[in-house]
Design an enzyme around this catalytic site. Sequence first.
Site, PDB file in Angstrom:
ATOM      1  N   LYS A 166       0.824  -1.221   0.000  1.00 34.21           N
ATOM      2  CA  LYS A 166       0.000   0.000   0.000  1.00 34.21           C
ATOM      3  C   LYS A 166       0.852   1.262   0.000  1.00 34.21           C
ATOM      4  CE  LYS A 166      -0.716   0.299   5.030  1.00 34.21           C
ATOM      5  NZ  LYS A 166       0.029   1.540   5.231  1.00 34.21           N
ATOM      6  N   THR A 167       1.986   1.252   0.714  1.00 30.27           N
ATOM      7  CA  THR A 167       2.830   2.447   0.755  1.00 30.27           C
ATOM      8  C   THR A 167       3.396   2.742  -0.630  1.00 30.27           C
ATOM      9  OG1 THR A 167       3.417   1.976   3.057  1.00 30.27           O
ATOM     10  CG2 THR A 167       4.802   3.548   1.875  1.00 30.27           C
TER      11      THR A 167
ATOM     12  N   ASP B 238      -3.861   7.325   4.403  1.00 33.37           N
ATOM     13  CA  ASP B 238      -3.346   6.002   4.746  1.00 33.37           C
ATOM     14  C   ASP B 238      -4.072   5.481   5.981  1.00 33.37           C
ATOM     15  OD1 ASP B 238      -1.761   3.754   4.727  1.00 33.37           O
ATOM     16  OD2 ASP B 238      -0.030   4.721   5.655  1.00 33.37           O
ATOM     17  N   GLU B 239      -4.204   4.156   6.102  1.00 34.25           N
ATOM     18  CA  GLU B 239      -4.830   3.522   7.271  1.00 34.25           C
ATOM     19  C   GLU B 239      -6.220   4.110   7.568  1.00 34.25           C
ATOM     20  OE1 GLU B 239      -3.446   0.969   8.263  1.00 34.25           O
ATOM     21  OE2 GLU B 239      -1.266   1.141   8.272  1.00 34.25           O
TER      22      GLU B 239
ATOM     23  N   GLN C 292      -7.814  -4.990   9.524  1.00 33.89           N
ATOM     24  CA  GLN C 292      -6.785  -4.543  10.461  1.00 33.89           C
ATOM     25  C   GLN C 292      -7.254  -3.357  11.300  1.00 33.89           C
ATOM     26  OE1 GLN C 292      -2.510  -4.855   9.218  1.00 33.89           O
ATOM     27  NE2 GLN C 292      -3.370  -4.925   7.160  1.00 33.89           N
TER      28      GLN C 292
ATOM     29  N   ARG D 234       2.077 -10.496  10.525  1.00 34.11           N
ATOM     30  CA  ARG D 234       3.356  -9.805  10.723  1.00 34.11           C
ATOM     31  C   ARG D 234       4.512 -10.681  10.243  1.00 34.11           C
ATOM     32  NH1 ARG D 234       1.788  -5.719   9.854  1.00 34.11           N
ATOM     33  NH2 ARG D 234      -0.095  -6.914   9.451  1.00 34.11           N
TER      34      ARG D 234
END
Length: 710
Positions: free
Chosen positions: A36-37, A223-224, A254, A599
């Site tokens: 995503k980044t 973002d997020e 998430q 993770r």
Amino acid sequence: MEFDTAYLETLNPEQYQAVTTTEGPLLVLSGAGTGKTRVLITRIAYILANGLAHPWQVLAVTFTNKAAKEMQERLAQMVGAMANDVWLGTFHRIGLKILRRYGDLVNLDKNFIVLDADDQERLLKNIMKECLVDTKQYPPADLLDIIQHWKDKGLAPESVTEAQNTSFCEGRSLDFYRLYQKRLNEMNAVDFGDLLMLPLLLFQSHPEILAEYQHRFQYILVDEYQDTNVAQYMLLRLLAKGSNNICCVGDDDQSIYSWRGANVDNLLNFEKVFPGAQIIRLETNYRSTGHILASASTLIANNAGRLGKTLRTTDNNETAGELVVVQGYYNGLEEATEIVQKIEDESRAGTPLSKMAVLVRLSFLTREFEDALVKANLPYRIIGGFKFYEREEIRDVVAYLRLVVNQGDDLAFMRVVNKPRRGVGDKVVEALHQTATERHISLFEAINYAPLKAAPLKNLQAFREMILDAKKQTEALRPAQVAKSLMQLSGYIAMWQAEKSLKSDERIDNIYELINKLEDYASLEAFIEEVSLQTENDEQVTGDQLVVMTLHASKGLEFDKVFLPAWEEEIFPHKKALDETGEAGLEEERRLAYVGITRARKSVHISYASNRRVYGQWVNALPSRFIEELPEDHIDCRGNRRMGYGMQFSDIRAPWAAEKVQPKKRVGKRVHHDTFGDGIVLREEGDRLEVFFEGGAGLKKVISRFLTEI
């Protein structure tokens, strides 16, 4: 500028579509490890390269300073110096930037200060004591949570209704909120919540300012997005009404911060809020193996409140890599000891300690791991423990520097005025407070007017001159030089030297480390602002150390090997979450389990114990229901015969496994209440519903059994 098409060539088809779909509202549903980044940064570069906007017409917001810094650095690699002109930062930093420019319209001088959580709590404690409230019976930290909850919703004191008031301290929380905001205003200070609430109030009360920013921001990137609260959501909605070009990247699987005010419904309802919105799913995972992804995907599929996506590896191989290990232990001590032994074995086999992590649901669970790591002589770092800027000596030095910048900072004044001792006892402080109150001035100014005896007055005047001299020094000297001189002249370093202990030596080392950090700043104001915006997610791990942290703190990180201990009922899922919010709480706990599993790049080790010491008491434990939800084909289940568990997965199935409770979806339904009349359900939290009643009662939270559908 010319855009290097090589950046586009590295994208997969979904990423490419997300980057090049520039016009109109867009939701990028991005699973864990799906890049995503890269999408966000490449999208900004693509917009700039194609001349769709100038850099200052692009707003990009995220949640941590760490994420913002990474985005800034990666963008600079693609577009060079233009990256510096993009409005890129955390929500709070963007809010601060707006308030620095227009703070006078919300009664702030341009040099206002930002209080951290410790200062906020101390200020509330002072207010409550002045109101003769027992702060042991009514903890200021609880009141601070209530106030921040209101601010997360964009509610200033005058906007909070009596119906929204709480029972804290016999219903006085709203009164304390009013006093707290009044005191902040007198101090020319804001807290973290104000950095969101005040820009929102500014836009609502000054439409011409809102129009300016709507015109400025031609493209907005978030973002997020699943972590946004009500105030952040409202800010974004207002700003996006200008160009309607808003791109939100997030993952409903998430969303784990509801206790901070985050509302996953902001993401789930994106298409309703922004008509005509497109949704693009990023499902190709570049991080984890097939077994890890299959386990995480199967687990999270049990949640009803999600838009839905399925993670896959780049080669679509679900059986690649190691099986996810599920291990049973006799008790928590055995669990910690054997996991640390496994970590030591992995380290000897060549896996760096920094590539491994132990992720726990509750912070008390780190204790047994600390003991085991010390015995094994393995270097480790507890993330979320006692942080550098929370140390007493660091808070003291920062308070001195805050007072140099702003002599009206009463909290900083009170922290250091008698540190080292200057004969400023309770009676002297009381006289200063009384004078400051009567004259409507700061405690620092009150030194000149308070009726004090000769000795304390002389000491206070010397203190005052020292601070003012340091302020003058800021015009000619660098921040580090000012701080070093002040710490020596004040006697603060000498105070710790006189203590002559190992602890005091450590404190002095920390002070000089802070002074060294100041070399990176052009002004004290810039340093203080940076410190005030620090969050727990900004901690850095240095050297080859094992990381031990809570699952909440791990979001956004990745490791080769992840250990997930204490997967037991009432710990994970946590009993409090289930008791307070029912099915919604269970779904968030499951999302937290999903975050933990994803993770890992190469291996996951999930464990549980039949006995565990919880807050000093031994308790018998059952394996978490989440273990039963993991797919058998991707699990290597290892029981412990002393627990009565064999090696078969079916042996650890919990008694509730067959009792799947399907949540009732009542949002949007019309309901009737005998007292409040007819209304519509806006939000559902277990058995508690948030309902807007049409007959004048307004917004209320009601237990579902008191409502009937109509």
